[in-house]
Design a protein around this motif. Structure first.
Motif, PDB file in Angstrom:
ATOM      1  N   GLY A 302      41.947  93.994  15.441  1.00  7.64           N
ATOM      2  CA  GLY A 302      40.678  93.280  15.337  1.00  7.64           C
ATOM      3  C   GLY A 302      40.335  92.637  16.665  1.00  7.64           C
ATOM      4  O   GLY A 302      40.265  93.299  17.704  1.00  7.64           O
ATOM      5  N   LYS A 303      40.161  91.314  16.665  1.00  9.04           N
ATOM      6  CA  LYS A 303      39.855  90.583  17.904  1.00  9.04           C
ATOM      7  C   LYS A 303      41.100  89.999  18.563  1.00  9.04           C
ATOM      8  O   LYS A 303      41.006  89.368  19.616  1.00  9.04           O
ATOM      9  CB  LYS A 303      38.858  89.458  17.597  1.00  9.04           C
ATOM     10  N   GLU A 304      42.256  90.192  17.955  1.00  9.76           N
ATOM     11  CA  GLU A 304      43.501  89.639  18.490  1.00  9.76           C
ATOM     12  C   GLU A 304      44.217  90.680  19.351  1.00  9.76           C
ATOM     13  O   GLU A 304      44.068  91.890  19.148  1.00  9.76           O
ATOM     14  CB  GLU A 304      44.425  89.200  17.344  1.00  9.76           C
ATOM     15  N   VAL A 326      44.159  87.227  11.585  1.00  4.37           N
ATOM     16  CA  VAL A 326      43.326  87.095  10.395  1.00  4.37           C
ATOM     17  C   VAL A 326      42.259  88.190  10.423  1.00  4.37           C
ATOM     18  O   VAL A 326      41.513  88.319  11.409  1.00  4.37           O
ATOM     19  CB  VAL A 326      42.664  85.708  10.326  1.00  4.37           C
ATOM     20  N   ALA A 327      42.196  88.984   9.372  1.00  5.26           N
ATOM     21  CA  ALA A 327      41.219  90.065   9.308  1.00  5.26           C
ATOM     22  C   ALA A 327      39.808  89.497   9.208  1.00  5.26           C
ATOM     23  O   ALA A 327      39.569  88.534   8.468  1.00  5.26           O
ATOM     24  CB  ALA A 327      41.514  90.971   8.113  1.00  5.26           C
ATOM     25  N   ILE A 328      38.885  90.087   9.936  1.00  2.74           N
ATOM     26  CA  ILE A 328      37.501  89.605   9.907  1.00  2.74           C
ATOM     27  C   ILE A 328      36.583  90.560   9.149  1.00  2.74           C
ATOM     28  O   ILE A 328      35.391  90.301   9.008  1.00  2.74           O
ATOM     29  CB  ILE A 328      36.973  89.398  11.336  1.00  2.74           C
ATOM     30  N   GLY A 329      37.133  91.665   8.674  1.00  6.15           N
ATOM     31  CA  GLY A 329      36.323  92.622   7.939  1.00  6.15           C
ATOM     32  C   GLY A 329      37.161  93.473   7.017  1.00  6.15           C
ATOM     33  O   GLY A 329      38.382  93.307   6.920  1.00  6.15           O
ATOM     34  N   THR A 330      36.516  94.420   6.344  1.00  5.62           N
ATOM     35  CA  THR A 330      37.223  95.308   5.416  1.00  5.62           C
ATOM     36  C   THR A 330      37.914  96.454   6.148  1.00  5.62           C
ATOM     37  O   THR A 330      38.672  97.203   5.542  1.00  5.62           O
ATOM     38  CB  THR A 330      36.247  95.887   4.378  1.00  5.62           C
ATOM     39  N   ARG A 331      37.611  96.598   7.419  1.00  5.45           N
ATOM     40  CA  ARG A 331      38.278  97.602   8.259  1.00  5.45           C
ATOM     41  C   ARG A 331      38.772  96.914   9.528  1.00  5.45           C
ATOM     42  O   ARG A 331      38.014  96.195  10.180  1.00  5.45           O
ATOM     43  CB  ARG A 331      37.327  98.744   8.639  1.00  5.45           C
ATOM     44  N   THR A 332      40.027  97.131   9.889  1.00  6.82           N
ATOM     45  CA  THR A 332      40.591  96.564  11.117  1.00  6.82           C
ATOM     46  C   THR A 332      41.168  97.680  11.969  1.00  6.82           C
ATOM     47  O   THR A 332      41.990  98.478  11.496  1.00  6.82           O
ATOM     48  CB  THR A 332      41.688  95.527  10.809  1.00  6.82           C
ATOM     49  N   ARG A 333      40.735  97.718  13.210  1.00  9.88           N
ATOM     50  CA  ARG A 333      41.178  98.758  14.139  1.00  9.88           C
ATOM     51  C   ARG A 333      42.438  98.298  14.858  1.00  9.88           C
ATOM     52  O   ARG A 333      42.460  97.254  15.499  1.00  9.88           O
ATOM     53  CB  ARG A 333      40.058  99.036  15.142  1.00  9.88           C
TER      54      ARG A 333
END
Length: 368
Positions: A302-304, A326-333
């Motif tokens: 995500g952003k981390e 912490v996941a920010i959406g339903t999909r994490t890259r």
């Protein structure tokens, strides 16, 4: 038995039938069953479309013996004694019976001979890939690649084609050792949100080759599937798929070596629950291939991001790393890439190398 097998191969070639498939080399995949002497004019195959047993050819195709000279260059064959060279617009193809709807990968060895910008088109209709061959990853000029496809039909045709035209019509890529393997895409589980986190599912690896298997980047392979199920090579250059028989692998039998610095990256998009905390853990090490010095892996979720330093002696070894996000959406890259460009320290094997990634796990954290 040897004579009988040889006759069966010749019979199948003359009838041009589709070969039934099992994991491993395709029929005459190392080109060791040669054309008849009357079908050759020096190295040039002149005996018609079916002169090379088990294959159909078109255009200017040469049958090359290991040790043959081309000017000042010695042509070496990595497996066995023979290979084929595809000249201007030349191609070779073979029909094979497979399971319709199944995913497969083709592993093959290729080398360029004349032009800096040689290319090789590999296809199984309607899928195809054009491999640029400007970058050489191995020290012996032969690179092993894998490419995947989904079988739209039960009878497929594997085609290798040289799309270029050079002043010297014989100029073109050498091909040797062609193998096929079925892929079984893994699914997420309660032990890992990621698919194929240990990289155990992947392309066929030649048992006698210590070069590893290159997986082409997504900008070259535009398909929505990969020879490493679950993962995409998200970079300008390839990554290397390695096995424990020839390399140091942190866990299991297979792993990934990021061999081209920031131009070599892998990624996967995982399903996550927004605002939920996850732990990403993975192993970083070296492949025991004389890749010495500071190796740095950057991992993104995500952003981390996290940067992992590994001091390598080139003799194998690894360490495990983990971090929370912490996941920010339903999909994490999830992305891994190497921050540094590294070359093997062995003077006799000057080639790209880099950190090894393995045992990648993504799990949610329960609230205490």
């Amino acid at each position: 038995m040897g004579r009988l097998s040889f006759l069966l191969v010749l019979l199948c070639a003359s009838l041009h039938v589709a070969f039934s498939f099992t994991d491993g080399l395709v029929a005459n995949g190392q080109f060791e069953v040669s054309p008849k002497p009357s079908d050759l004019n020096g190295t040039v195959v002149t005996g018609g479309r079916y002169a090379i047993p088990s294959w159909e050819i078109s255009g200017f195709v040469e049958y090359i013996k290991s040790g043959q000279k081309q000017g000042d260059m010695l042509l070496v064959v990595p497996e066995g004694s023979y290979a084929v060279r595809l000249g201007n617009k030349a191609s070779i193809k073979q029909k094979i019976k497979v399971i319709k709807g199944m995913y497969y990968s083709i592993t093959f060895m290729v080398a360029r001979t004349c032009a800096q910008d040689e290319k090789l088109n590999v296809s199984v209709a309607p899928d195809w890939v054009v491999l640029p061959m400007q970058t050489l990853y191995s020290s012996n000029a032969w690179d092993t690649y894998a490419w995947s496809f989904q079988a739209d039909y039960s009878d497929i045709e594997i085609v290798f084609h040289n799309p270029r035209v050079e002043k010297d019509e014989a100029c073109g890529p050498l091909i040797d050792s062609i193998a096929l393997a079925a892929l079984y895409p893994p699914k997420p589980s309660n032990r890992n949100v990621l698919k194929n986190g240990g990289f155990e599912e992947g392309p066929y690896v030649f048992p006698n080759s210590s070069s590893g298997v290159l997986i082409p980047p997504n900008i070259v392979d535009m398909s929505d599937h990969s020879p490493i199920p679950g993962w995409i090579v998200e970079s300008l250059k390839a990554v290397k798929y390695i096995d424990s028989n020839h390399f140091s692998v942190p866990q299991g039998k297979r792993a990934i070596e990021l061999v081209a610095g920031k131009e070599s990256a892998i990624s996967q998009v995982a399903r996550t629950i927004p605002n939920k905390t996850y732990v990403l853990s993975f192993a970083v090490g070296d492949a025991r291939d004389s890749c010495e010095g500071s190796l740095i892996v950057e991992a993104f979720a995500g952003k981390e991001t996290i940067q992992v330093n590994y001091e390598s002696k080139g003799k194998g070894g690894f360490k495990h790393v983990s971090f929370k996000f912490v996941a920010i959406g339903t999909r994490t890259r999830i992305v891994f890439y190497s921050s540094l460009y590294t070359m093997r320290s062995d003077e006799n094997h000057s080639s790209f190398c880099g950190p090894v990634i393995d045992d990648v796990t993504l799990l949610s954290v329960r609230k205490s």
